[in-house]
Write an enzyme that holds these catalytic residues in place. Sequence first.
Site, short mmCIF file in Angstrom:
data_model
loop_
_atom_site.label_atom_id
_atom_site.label_comp_id
_atom_site.label_asym_id
_atom_site.label_seq_id
_atom_site.Cartn_x
_atom_site.Cartn_y
_atom_site.Cartn_z
N SER A 202 3.46 7.88 0.02
CA SER A 202 2.93 8.98 -0.79
C SER A 202 3.04 10.30 -0.05
CB SER A 202 1.46 8.72 -1.14
OG SER A 202 0.63 8.93 -0.03
N PRO B 46 0.84 -1.21 0.00
CA PRO B 46 0.00 0.00 0.00
C PRO B 46 0.86 1.25 0.00
CG PRO B 46 -0.84 -1.59 1.58
CD PRO B 46 0.46 -2.15 1.07
N CYS B 47 0.43 2.26 -0.76
CA CYS B 47 1.30 3.41 -1.01
C CYS B 47 1.18 4.53 0.03
CB CYS B 47 1.02 3.97 -2.40
SG CYS B 47 -0.63 4.70 -2.55
N GLN B 48 0.21 4.44 0.95
CA GLN B 48 -0.01 5.56 1.86
C GLN B 48 1.25 5.94 2.64
OE1 GLN B 48 -1.88 2.86 1.64
NE2 GLN B 48 -4.06 3.29 1.89
#
Length: 415
Positions: free
Chosen positions: A122, A117-119
């Site tokens: 990012s 997951p990129c959270q």
Amino acid sequence: MSLKYIDLFAGAGGLSEGFIRAGFDPVAHVEMDKAACYTLQTRVAYHHLKSQNRFHEYVSYLKGEISRADLYSRIPTELLSSVINHPVGAESNPIIHKAIEKQLKGDQVDLIIGGPPCQAYSLAGRARSKNGMKGDKRNYLYVQYGKYLEKYKPKMFVFENVLGLLSAGKGVYLENMRKLFLKKGYAMKVFRLEANDFGVLQNRKRIIIIGWKNELNIEVPDLEAIKMLTAHTVQSLFSDLPKIQAGEGSRYLKYSSKTNEYLSGKAIRNGIEILTQHIARPHSDQDKEIYRIAVKKWNNEGTRLNYNDLPERLKTHQNRESFMDRFKVVAQDEPFSQTVVAHIAKDGHYYIHPDIEQNRSLSIREAARLQSFPDDYFFEGVKDGINRTPAFKQIGNAVPPLMAYEIAKILKVFL
């Protein structure tokens, strides 16, 4: 002999779809989100029924003539079990490994694909977090990725993530990743890619890391040099879709016109003659008034709406200094749209349809097309039926299948 791969953090399967199209054979998809797992299982059903000349059964499902349970009952349990609904991590890994071994039956894994997951990496995720995502477990999911490399020893891997990975922790995470993968026996190369360079009509910048076993001693081509530019504009994605208003749409509809060169050439409209999930979310009268203002400004003046330019009665946000472009039209006359992100699941303000007569945000199918998903790709919720929010979330988080396909074709040469 087919090339076998495992997809970690699979999401709705955009990355995987590209590899399947290029001739790779998925061993397993590992994903923690239940709705996304149903989407993956429905796609498994699609591929199986198509290979068995029973595609009409899949079409029956798209039309709502049979239930999801009925669809799945027609698919071998072993195939449906290749979708593993568990989070990658120390607790679940033994369960995941056991499920993968059942699918492998002693075969070798040629490739591992996927990105955590990129959270955690990012810029937006760090901005929303009080401590800039420090201490968040998702920062370290690459360690788990390394464990899967160590266990299954694939010849290569593909790791996808956001541009923020380059600057997260001032570059420490990326450097630690490099060291860890090297320790596991893999060299790697980092590419900054733009989806529109691969024929996707969307401005989507991403990091793709290609890794390979040290002993292979290969030279991966420069993926950044790929420029598959197209003369088509976003209008090519919308031109054959029936006009609907906010809150309208149906599980399936008929196309309003014939296909075009872009839709056919990129396998988006790929032979199926029913249009699924062309469903728009409802909007308040106030939002629709703002949408009309935004569309008029773009279509008549070629300028974007600044939130502060709205009449005072339409301004409900206290923040008047940032996010001034929170209402944005998807310009049909541009070669690509703004980036489709998971926030589209919360509201459609950043994805306003360019046709003022329709006066709404994008439908599920329009968002999927911007991501280059084929029209026969069905996005599931936890409950059977149409579920807008999980569908939009899955689409926003996905890797464009068209981009994945072009990368898969290149890697296939080495494998």
